[in-house]
Design a protein around this motif. Structure first.
Motif, short mmCIF file in Angstrom:
data_model
loop_
_atom_site.label_atom_id
_atom_site.label_comp_id
_atom_site.label_asym_id
_atom_site.label_seq_id
_atom_site.Cartn_x
_atom_site.Cartn_y
_atom_site.Cartn_z
N UNK A 64 0.83 -1.21 0.00
CA UNK A 64 0.00 0.00 0.00
C UNK A 64 0.86 1.26 0.00
N UNK A 65 0.35 2.28 -0.67
CA UNK A 65 1.00 3.60 -0.69
C UNK A 65 2.37 3.59 -1.37
N UNK A 66 2.56 2.67 -2.31
CA UNK A 66 3.79 2.70 -3.11
C UNK A 66 3.41 3.00 -4.55
N UNK A 67 4.37 3.55 -5.28
CA UNK A 67 4.11 3.96 -6.67
C UNK A 67 3.80 2.75 -7.55
N UNK A 68 4.51 1.65 -7.33
CA UNK A 68 4.28 0.46 -8.17
C UNK A 68 2.89 -0.13 -7.91
N UNK A 69 2.40 -0.02 -6.68
CA UNK A 69 1.05 -0.52 -6.37
C UNK A 69 -0.01 0.33 -7.07
N UNK A 97 8.26 -3.12 -8.68
CA UNK A 97 7.66 -3.72 -7.48
C UNK A 97 8.77 -4.25 -6.57
N UNK A 98 9.76 -4.93 -7.15
CA UNK A 98 10.87 -5.47 -6.36
C UNK A 98 11.64 -4.36 -5.65
N UNK A 99 11.85 -3.25 -6.37
CA UNK A 99 12.57 -2.12 -5.76
C UNK A 99 11.78 -1.54 -4.60
#
Length: 802
Positions: free
Chosen positions: A41-46, A496-498
């Motif tokens: 949650x709250x990540x750019x990739x998500x 996503x991994x980063x």
């Protein structure tokens, strides 16, 4: 409880067999529903993933790749097409294959041929995700595709589904780990039956835990890594816990106890330590929940369940099995010796006793050497880099690694990990131009928009695991997208991994503080000390640093990777620090509990710190080292699992356990406790009153506190002499109840004589210590008459009653 299980052994065994078979049947009927949920949650990739899911909801199946290369000519040659095209058509017609995208299908397929025309690829889309694709279907795809190979035509396959079929047979790692553990147990016990007991307990614990986890996968998200890690930790703790109890039970029989009494005593001492140790492992595992990473929730469920069932099996099923075996838990030679010579004297001897005496004599130099070794091993951790392994880290002989390398050769290293810039508003053309002008970008292609969402495929010039690729992601997010005035997010597997690595790294300090804090509180309550848990916390951090140093040297620097057959070096899996630290802190706490509980037991009896540390180390180091050796064998066996994450965890945990048991618990901890002296057991009086009592040792039995009655008191008297028969002046003699309560304490006179008062007939513990001699303790049985009991003290001797 132990006595009930011993006497009703058939009932207990049938209940466990019924539970194992019942859970197995239910799990087999229900099947598995493991799911890898990387929710951040709250990540750019998500945010990018959420937008793509809205725009392209039908992209559900797993997509794998067939790659081929020609030595001469090009892949467009008729001789090559005539071999490849029929194969692709045959694969496309297989039940379970959704479709095949061929490079020979018009202009669109031309992008799937390299610039020099010697490498091409086709994409196979299955109808289901990789975990749900039948292995036989995948194997048919592999066999069909590789059937097109010829002298100058190389065909390889890559993808998640393909990776599943090249893994070793399920259970191979477990079987090798169990066989290695069996060898160590047989060497330790010399008895086939005693060897089988810990393995049987581990199998019941792991079996019930795995079947329960499989059933729970239908109601909550459990990753497919969870059962593998649960097996790894379950086999280790299951065998170790049973080993501690069986060792105590065998010792009791050799000292002359009846099998039932010995089993009850073993469960009431080592069994309590097992319950406490299992609890600390579960608490350490539950510490993963504070990271708020949903992916780890299922790991906590699977591993904790397996540990709980392993503990239950050790404290209920094990006494039942001991009841079936009786004295056959000893080897034939031991049984014959016991019958001919009677019970063994209660004395610690051999290498363990000599090493314990050496630590007492040279604690400072041993502590310095141990710290230097651990510090050297910890140096590589300074270059730790978290990331995600992919098929580029597979062994060079695998088809997935060959396909990965061919794609990198033909289309650039970044082709194996493209980025997806998902734009929802703004000038898309300006954004594409900005991305194309960015350093580190090899290709840019905007797909047709769908539902107001435009996906821009970005192929970096560097590989997915390169630090430059991470820097490119930051540049796109922080500079390129804002400069273009667009609302866009950077997604894709690499992004996503980063993000997963970043989130894990940010939450790691909170996680470490949580599990160290909980472990500190538990040990403080159990051992009524501030220094013991503080020492344990410090040792855990040292073990973690050194074990991660070993991990970085092997998997990130590549030292010895080829010897282990573990593929190519790369970053450390982002989820591994959390999982490994949980398991490491739990397991190291086990060894701390078993070591210090014996020391604490001796401290309560004698109030002599040097003796307590010496006796505790002498009597537990061998079993701790045997247990650690078994764990190392089990963990290293998972190198053969075919799963890079499990292999990395196996090597890391094997290194951690070996360093913890053979250096920290055997050398550094006892040396530090000798240097700290009586302050080891210091606890402020105010805190002592407020803390709840949670004793690892058994409570003192009522009958062990005899009360003086009219005419019932008597005495024990005699002489204390050295090995030459000379009297020992000033020896301290202490009379204690069986539970450890001090009843009388005197000092021997110049002629070595002593006399202690006994409140009533019964069994007591009489200990004698002198400054320039060793210490000796004996159980004495006192009747209505005074008892004459002489003691002999020998310099450097370790002699204690358990």
């Amino acid at each position: 409880m132990a006595r009930w299980c011993y006497r009703h052994r058939l009932v207990v065994l049938l209940l466990w067999v019924g539970a194992l078979l019942g859970l197995g049947a239910a799990a087999s009927t229900a099947g598995t529903d493991y799911a890898n949920v990387f929710s951040l949650p709250n990540t750019d990739s998500k945010r990018a993933y959420d937008q793509m899911e809205k725009a392209f909801p039908e992209r559900a199946g797993d997509t794998d790749t067939v790659v081929w290369k020609v030595d001469t000519g090009t892949v467009r040659d008729q001789s090559v097409q005539s071999r490849i095209q029929p194969v692709l058509e045959k694969i496309g017609k297989m039940a379970g294959v959704g479709g095949v995208t061929s490079p020979y299908a018009g202009d669109r397929g031309a992008a799937q041929i390299s610039a020099n025309g010697r490498i091409a690829y086709a994409q196979i889309t299955f109808a289901k995700q990789a975990n749900a694709v039948p292995k036989q279907l995948v194997q048919d795809v592999v066999d069909t595709a590789q059937g097109a190979r010829s002298g100058g035509l190389h065909v390889e396959l890559g993808g998640q589904a393909i990776q599943r079929v090249q893994e070793p047979p399920t259970g191979l790692a477990e079987m090798i780990g169990i066989l290695a553990a069996a060898v160590v147990l047989f060497l330790a016990f010399g008895s086939l039956f005693a060897m089988l007991l810990p393995i049987g307990i581990a199998i019941f614990g792991v079996g019930t835990g795995l079947f329960s986890t499989q059933l729970l996968s239908h109601v909550t998200s459990v990753p497919d890594l969870a059962p593998l890690l649960a097996t790894l930790i379950g086999l280790g703790v299951g065998i170790d816990y049973a080993l501690f109890i069986v060792t105590r039970h065998r010792r009791g029989i050799l000292r002359g106890m009846a099998p039932e009494e010995s089993a009850v005593t073993a469960l009431n001492t080592s069994g309590r330590a097992v319950l406490f140790a299992g609890g600390t492992v579960c608490i350490a595992l539950a510490g993963m929940l504070v990271t708020n990473l949903r992916f780890l929730d299922g790991v906590v469920i699977g591993t904790s369940l397996t540990v709980v069932f392993s503990v239950l099996a050790a404290v209920t099923l094990l006494p039942a099995l001991l009841g079936f075996l009786g004295s056959r838990v000893l080897s034939r030679r031991q049984r014959r010796k016991l019958a001919a010579e009677g019970p063994e004297p209660e004395r610690s001897s051999g290498f363990a006793a000599r090493w314990s005496a050496s630590v007492q004599k040279r604690p400072r130099s041993i502590a310095v050497m141990a710290v230097v070794v651990m510090a050297i091993l910890a140096i590589p951790v300074l270059s730790l880099r978290l990331g995600a392994t992919d098929q580029g880290n597979d062994d060079a002989s695998t088809t997935t690694r060959k396909a990965y390398d061919l794609l990198a050769e033909g289309f650039g290293p970044g082709f194996n990990g493209p980025l997806q810039v998902v734009s929802t508003s703004g000038d898309t053309n300006k954004l594409v131009q900005g991305i194309r002008a960015t350093d580190g970008v090899a290709q840019v292609a905007a797909l047709p928009p769908a539902q107001g969402v435009t996906v821009i495929q970005v192929v970096p010039t560097t590989s997915p695991q390169s630090e430059k690729t991470d820097q490119l992601i930051d540049t796109l997010r922080d500079k390129v997208i804002p400069d273009a005035g667009a609302q866009a997010h950077v997604g894709g597997v690499t992004a996503i991994s980063k993000d997963f690595s970043t989130v894990t790294g940010d939450r790691l300090p909170l996680f470490i503080a949580t599990i160290i804090g909980l472990g500190f509180l538990l040990l403080m309550v159990a051992f009524r000390s501030l220094v013991v848990p503080l020492t344990a916390a410090l040792m855990n951090l040292i073990a973690a640093a050194a074990s991660f140093g070993v991990l970085v040297a092997i998997f990130q620097w590549g030292w010895g990777l080829s010897l282990l057959g573990l593929g190519k070096e790369g970053p450390i899996n982002a989820f591994l620090p959390v999982i490994m630290l949980s398991l490491l802190f739990g397991l190291s706490m086990d060894y701390q509990v078993f070591l210090v509980s014996r020391m604490h037991e001796e401290w309560v009896h004698t109030k002599d710190n040097a003796r307590a540390v010496r006796v505790g180390l002498a009597e537990t180091s061998r079993v701790i080292n045997s247990a650690a050796l078994i764990m190392v064998c089990v963990f290293l066996a998972f190198v053969l699992s075919g799963d890079s994450g499990a292999a990395m965890a196996g090597v890391g945990l094997a290194a951690a356990v070996a360093l913890d048991a053979f250096i920290l618990r055997t050398a550094l901890v006892p040396a530090a406790m000798h240097l700290l002296g009586k302050s080891n057991w210091w606890l402020p009086a105010g805190l002592e009153k407020r803390l709840p009592h949670l004793a690892v040792e058994p409570a003192e039995e009522a009958e062990s506190l005899p009360r003086a009655s009219a005419g019932g008191s008597t005495v024990v008297h005699g002489f204390v002499r050295d090995a030459e028969g000379a009297p020992v002046d000033g020896a301290v003699l202490t009379l204690l109840s069986k539970g450890g309560r001090q009843l009388d304490r005197v000092t021997s006179l110049a002629d070595g004589s002593y006399i202690v008062s006994v409140p009533a007939p019964g069994t007591y513990l009489l200990s004698a210590t002198a400054s320039s001699y060793g210490a000796r303790a004996r159980h004495v049985i006192v009747t209505d008459e005074p008892l004459v009991h002489d003691l002999e003290l020998t310099e450097g001797e370790v002699d204690a009653v358990n």
